[in-house]
Scaffold this motif. Sequence first.
Motif, PDB file in Angstrom:
ATOM      1  N   THR A 248      25.554  33.892  63.211  1.00 36.12           N
ATOM      2  CA  THR A 248      24.778  32.788  62.629  1.00 36.12           C
ATOM      3  C   THR A 248      24.749  31.615  63.597  1.00 36.12           C
ATOM      4  O   THR A 248      25.787  31.051  63.929  1.00 36.12           O
ATOM      5  CB  THR A 248      25.376  32.335  61.288  1.00 36.12           C
TER       6      THR A 248
ATOM      7  N   GLU B 134      31.920  38.194  61.549  1.00 35.30           N
ATOM      8  CA  GLU B 134      30.906  37.927  60.524  1.00 35.30           C
ATOM      9  C   GLU B 134      30.055  39.180  60.327  1.00 35.30           C
ATOM     10  O   GLU B 134      29.578  39.786  61.285  1.00 35.30           O
ATOM     11  CB  GLU B 134      30.023  36.754  60.937  1.00 35.30           C
ATOM     12  N   THR B 135      29.862  39.581  59.063  1.00 35.86           N
ATOM     13  CA  THR B 135      28.948  40.673  58.725  1.00 35.86           C
ATOM     14  C   THR B 135      27.862  40.114  57.806  1.00 35.86           C
ATOM     15  O   THR B 135      27.824  38.906  57.531  1.00 35.86           O
ATOM     16  CB  THR B 135      29.698  41.814  58.029  1.00 35.86           C
ATOM     17  N   ASN B 136      27.009  40.992  57.323  1.00 35.38           N
ATOM     18  CA  ASN B 136      25.918  40.541  56.450  1.00 35.38           C
ATOM     19  C   ASN B 136      26.426  40.002  55.117  1.00 35.38           C
ATOM     20  O   ASN B 136      25.783  39.173  54.478  1.00 35.38           O
ATOM     21  CB  ASN B 136      24.937  41.682  56.199  1.00 35.38           C
ATOM     22  N   LYS B 137      27.600  40.496  54.685  1.00 33.01           N
ATOM     23  CA  LYS B 137      28.079  40.164  53.358  1.00 33.01           C
ATOM     24  C   LYS B 137      29.290  39.238  53.345  1.00 33.01           C
ATOM     25  O   LYS B 137      29.547  38.568  52.345  1.00 33.01           O
ATOM     26  CB  LYS B 137      28.420  41.441  52.587  1.00 33.01           C
TER      27      LYS B 137
ATOM     28  N   LYS C  33      29.795  35.830  51.581  1.00 28.40           N
ATOM     29  CA  LYS C  33      28.638  34.980  51.927  1.00 28.40           C
ATOM     30  C   LYS C  33      27.679  34.855  50.740  1.00 28.40           C
ATOM     31  O   LYS C  33      27.584  35.731  49.910  1.00 28.40           O
ATOM     32  CB  LYS C  33      27.899  35.575  53.135  1.00 28.40           C
TER      33      LYS C  33
END
Length: 517
Positions: free
Chosen positions: A405, A446-449, A517
Amino acid sequence: MKRLNFKNKIMVWVLIINLIPLIFSYAIFFNEKIKNDENNITKNLLEAAKVVSSSNEIRKNLQLSYKGGEIEKKVDSLTDIFRDIDIIVVANIEGIKYSHLDKNQIGQKFVNPVQWDDIKKGEGYFSKMMGSMGITFRRFEPIYDVNSKEVIGFVMVGKYYTAISDMKKNTVVMLCLLFIEAFGLAFILAITFANGVRKSLFGLDPEEIGRLYVEERLIIDNLESGLIALNTKNEILKVNSVFSKKYGKLSPKLILEKVSIYLEKKENTARNIEVVIEDEYYYIKILPIYNLSEYYGTILLIKTKDDVNRYAREITGIDQLVDGMRANIHEFKNRLHVILGLINLEKIDMAKKYILEIQNLNEYDFKKFTNIKNSFLKAMLLGKDAICKERKIQFIIDSQSQVSTENKSPIIEDISTIIGNLIENSMDSFKETHIIEKIIKIKIIETNKKIELEVWDNGEKIPQEYFSKIYERGFSTKGDLRGVGLSIVKNKISLYNGTIEFEQNEKWKFFKVKVVK
């Protein structure tokens, strides 16, 4: 046994207060009524006996022993006249009946005992006995000769005892019905009164009001802000202990004067204003209290400007960025001084070599953060890296770390605050140790979730008995109530339903954080 609530208690006590005098008054009334009824019966019997015994017609016919029915006719006419008289019997001195309710008994002798001694003495009396018509309450009265004034017979007037019993029963029934009606009315009034009292107390029991008052005092007196409560007329109702202790030189009236212009409008919105009192800045939050459209008053919350700034720094983590910039500037100045010194010594080749080494070192430092795309987070980590260099601490970033991000976002800012406070906590653990090789390792993915991060260090260990307290605000193993970092971390993680785990072994202690997230 289930305890009565406040409403039921009021109803019970109202009923008791009504029932006690009601029961006593009805008992007295019942007793008096029975007595009066009995006295009236006695009076009527005596009156009737006197009238019959003094009747000249009856006396003459009894004196002459007429059996033609004149006495019977006269008695029948009197029986119809007298009230509460069921039977009249006229008999001569020998007890022969000249009148009776049962006509077949006329001419027969009076069977029941008669107190002849009293009759012959000219004295009347009352008695109750079983007769041919049942149990009767009676009055005996002597009958005198018209001329000689001698006793020539007697009259017995009576009232059937069943009639007296029925009268008592009717009295009891009447009083019971009246008592039930009075009790019902008292019950309705008790419910109405209890509902009215409970409504005036906003549906709360006294115990609840007492508990709420204690809780309210505890909450108000343990706020960080000074508090002043105002009523609907903007008059001071309450001032908490924080205001008295922390802002002793201020008076509630002075605060009220500063915000009076804002209180006049009574707007249903909270607002923050800044005021200056004796060259000091204060922030005052004006909080009107409304229930639907009804205005109940206003609460004023007072903080100093320093309090607000400190709180803002804790929330945003700006202090960490500032410390990092200071460390970088300090390191940059030191390097400039080295270069300047080499130039002054005309060690140009050494200066060039030093500059190349610095350049390579900077490139290496930046490469450590290659996978950290977010500028805010990277700036914070660079600052922490610089501070670690000052304190001779190895700052290692795991090669798997990755944050994709790039844009500014609340969650990344909060993650920066979380990891910054954890790193600060690790650096503090080296202050009072003599460890030669000081190491702090971090890993952030960091992942999508979700975002997962770890902070490891080999600094001073935390005693196991403190494990449950390390997240409490103000707790510090140093004993000086400095600890705020981990409490901020815990609060930030809770915003995202995240988790934090703490472990330590002989070599390392580390925190693991997961945020959705």
